[in-house]
Scaffold this motif. Structure first.
Motif, PDB file in Angstrom:
ATOM      1  N   ASP A   2       0.856  -1.190   0.000  1.00 51.49           N
ATOM      2  CA  ASP A   2       0.000   0.000   0.000  1.00 51.49           C
ATOM      3  C   ASP A   2       0.892   1.240   0.000  1.00 51.49           C
ATOM      4  N   PRO A   3       1.076   1.893  -1.140  1.00 48.06           N
ATOM      5  CA  PRO A   3       1.989   3.049  -1.189  1.00 48.06           C
ATOM      6  C   PRO A   3       1.510   4.233  -0.361  1.00 48.06           C
ATOM      7  N   ASP A   4       0.245   4.215   0.057  1.00 47.51           N
ATOM      8  CA  ASP A   4      -0.289   5.311   0.873  1.00 47.51           C
ATOM      9  C   ASP A   4      -0.443   4.912   2.346  1.00 47.51           C
ATOM     10  N   ARG A   5       0.193   3.837   2.742  1.00 45.90           N
ATOM     11  CA  ARG A   5       0.048   3.378   4.124  1.00 45.90           C
ATOM     12  C   ARG A   5       0.541   4.433   5.101  1.00 45.90           C
ATOM     13  N   ASP A   6      -0.314   4.788   6.034  1.00 42.90           N
ATOM     14  CA  ASP A   6       0.026   5.810   7.019  1.00 42.90           C
ATOM     15  C   ASP A   6      -0.869   5.627   8.249  1.00 42.90           C
ATOM     16  N   PRO A   7      -0.293   5.392   9.419  1.00 39.63           N
ATOM     17  CA  PRO A   7       1.135   5.352   9.708  1.00 39.63           C
ATOM     18  C   PRO A   7       1.771   4.034   9.256  1.00 39.63           C
ATOM     19  N   ASN A   8       3.081   4.000   9.291  1.00 40.25           N
ATOM     20  CA  ASN A   8       3.809   2.805   8.864  1.00 40.25           C
ATOM     21  C   ASN A   8       4.956   2.526   9.841  1.00 40.25           C
ATOM     22  N   PRO A   9       4.629   2.046  11.047  1.00 40.61           N
ATOM     23  CA  PRO A   9       5.659   1.847  12.081  1.00 40.61           C
ATOM     24  C   PRO A   9       6.427   0.533  11.910  1.00 40.61           C
ATOM     25  N   HIS A  10       6.974   0.331  10.709  1.00 41.92           N
ATOM     26  CA  HIS A  10       7.663  -0.942  10.443  1.00 41.92           C
ATOM     27  C   HIS A  10       8.946  -1.054  11.265  1.00 41.92           C
ATOM     28  N   LEU A  11       9.424  -2.269  11.376  1.00 40.59           N
ATOM     29  CA  LEU A  11      10.612  -2.569  12.172  1.00 40.59           C
ATOM     30  C   LEU A  11      11.733  -3.120  11.285  1.00 40.59           C
ATOM     31  N   ALA A  12      11.799  -2.640  10.054  1.00 44.48           N
ATOM     32  CA  ALA A  12      12.789  -3.169   9.120  1.00 44.48           C
ATOM     33  C   ALA A  12      14.220  -2.946   9.607  1.00 44.48           C
ATOM     34  N   PHE A  13      14.435  -1.907  10.398  1.00 45.50           N
ATOM     35  CA  PHE A  13      15.779  -1.631  10.915  1.00 45.50           C
ATOM     36  C   PHE A  13      15.928  -2.026  12.381  1.00 45.50           C
ATOM     37  N   GLY A  14      14.987  -2.821  12.892  1.00 45.71           N
ATOM     38  CA  GLY A  14      15.087  -3.274  14.263  1.00 45.71           C
ATOM     39  C   GLY A  14      14.367  -2.356  15.237  1.00 45.71           C
ATOM     40  N   ASN A  15      14.708  -2.508  16.516  1.00 49.03           N
ATOM     41  CA  ASN A  15      14.034  -1.749  17.573  1.00 49.03           C
ATOM     42  C   ASN A  15      14.901  -1.763  18.820  1.00 49.03           C
ATOM     43  N   GLY A  16      14.721  -0.759  19.661  1.00 48.98           N
ATOM     44  CA  GLY A  16      15.410  -0.723  20.938  1.00 48.98           C
ATOM     45  C   GLY A  16      16.883  -0.374  20.788  1.00 48.98           C
TER      46      GLY A  16
END
Length: 430
Positions: free
Chosen positions: A361-375
């Motif tokens: 979905d190119p209009d996804r908002d919000p987009n809190p993805h974790l592709a770069f990790g967390n913490g």
């Protein structure tokens, strides 16, 4: 004299108090603890295309916490797949990375030799101490200053592709050499050493040559890093190896720690190569997505974030943690000493956070993805990776009109026996 003894008549007998009924509460027996989920074998599948791992998809359907066994190491481990649980575990000091270095846990990699100083295995407060010397090299400001130089490194690669004409393999011609050049710039690797350093990193992340080949590559690369850092003690340079040399000279970190810090950063460019390869494959096989990117170039950023969420960056899972005490999570008791993995790929497909998670979905908002990790272990080079990704996609789309695959999609060769997924080659024409 006789004493008269009298007894009360029946009608004058004092009434006896009624017996009080005391209710007896019987506690129901405590429910038996739920049996742990079965242990699922999870081999590293060689998948063609950016297909989501079907084994991981099945584990997600089984529940938020499952148990897995990977191809190497010992025993089994918990696997967390829900977005909230992944965020909790990766930001909770009760789950330790350092403790993993003292044990053999089930894992994907055939070789396992954690090095002192590696951020990947550090817990707080050691993690902050180790990260501090290099943090300045990866700030937003530093990346803004790097951007013109990165474009200068990219343009000649695309010039050569245009000069030679179609077809061209984008992986070989652009996606591999560009991140190598940029990371070498940030790290401070001399031009004469860059090809050798790349050869080492490619072998380290590959599973093709086995543990011996990876060990030889590590020995070569880490030996070179040690010599370079030693030569830069007292340096005032802004590159990573100079910063580490200066930190060693000040006594902030040891030389052994500096080498352990530099190695994974040097390898990080490989991830950009393969992530962007997957993104371009999706754009080249989905005309409506490519049209959106071309027609609305100012809105490419959110689309790239959605592609980062969607693509399967890696095979199986990354690095484990060990529970330092008993932890109750979703009604499941994770016992002290249990190894625990999280899946960022699964968290990025959690339907509770991402409606229609399998859809791009190119209009996804919000987009809190974790592709770069967390913490604390959030990717040190995330800003650098985003910079390179944006430059690559923008430059290739803008300078190669009509860009399309030169072969049918099912003939694109994908990497085999590797931890980081992506196309081995990406033949295109324009």
């Amino acid at each position: 004299m006789t004493q008269e003894i009298t007894t009360p008549s029946p009608d004058r007998v004092a009434p006896r108090p009624a017996a009080r009924v005391v209710p007896i509460t019987v506690e129901p027996p405590a429910p038996a603890p739920a049996p742990p989920p079965p242990i699922r074998e999870w081999p590293a599948l060689d998948l063609d295309g950016p297909e989501f791992d079907p084994i991981l998809a099945g584990l997600m359907r089984e529940g938020p916490l499952t148990r897995i066994r990977l191809p190497h190491g010992e025993g089994w481990a918990w696997l967390a797949t829900r977005h909230d649980d992944v965020k909790l575990i990766t930001n909770d000091p009760r789950f330790s990375r350092t403790e993993v270095t003292r044990r053999q846990v089930t894992r994907l990699a055939p070789h396992f030799e954690p090095r002192p100083g590696s951020l990947a295995w550090a817990d707080q407060p050691d993690h902050n101490r180790l990260r501090r010397p290099i943090a300045g090299a990866f700030t937003v400001g530093a990346m803004k200053r790097l951007r013109p130089r990165a474009q200068e490194l990219l343009d000649p690669l695309v010039d050569a592709v245009l000069r030679d004409g179609p077809p061209a393999d984008l992986v070989e011609r652009v996606l591999e050499p560009f991140p190598i050049a940029v990371v070498a710039e940030v790290m401070g690797v001399s031009e004469s050493d860059r090809e050798q350093v790349h050869t080492w990193t490619r072998q380290i992340i590959s599973m093709c040559g086995g543990a011996e080949a990876a060990d030889r590559a590590k020995e070569g690369m880490y030996g070179w890093i040690a010599v370079t850092i030693r030569a830069r003690r007292g340096s005032t340079g802004e590159d990573v190896l100079s910063r580490l040399g200066a930190a060693v000279g000040r006594g902030d970190i040891s030389e052994e720690e500096a080498v352990g810090l530099a190695g994974p950063l040097q390898i990080g460019g490989e991830a950009v190569t393969h992530n962007v390869g997957q993104m371009l494959h999706l754009l080249l096989t989905r005309p409506e997505l490519m049209a959106r990117m071309r027609q609305r170039p100012d809105e490419r950023g959110p689309v790239l974030e959605e592609l980062l969420r969607h693509i399967p960056h890696r095979s199986t899972v990354g690095l484990a943690r060990i529970a330092l005490e008993d932890v109750e999570l979703r009604g499941v008791r994770i016992a002290a000493g249990d190894p625990v993995y999280v899946s960022y790929l699964a968290a990025n497909r959690d339907p509770a956070v991402f409606p229609a998670p399998d859809t791009i979905d190119p209009d996804r908002d919000p987009n809190p993805h974790l592709a770069f990790g967390n913490g604390p272990h959030y990717c040190t080079g995330a800003v650098l990776a985003r910079l390179q990704t944006g430059l690559l996609v923008d430059t290739l789309l803008d300078r190669l009109p009509g860009l399309r695959l030169a072969v049918p999609p099912d003939q694109v060769a994908w990497r085999r026996r590797t931890m980081i997924r992506g196309p081995r080659s990406l033949p295109v024409t324009w």
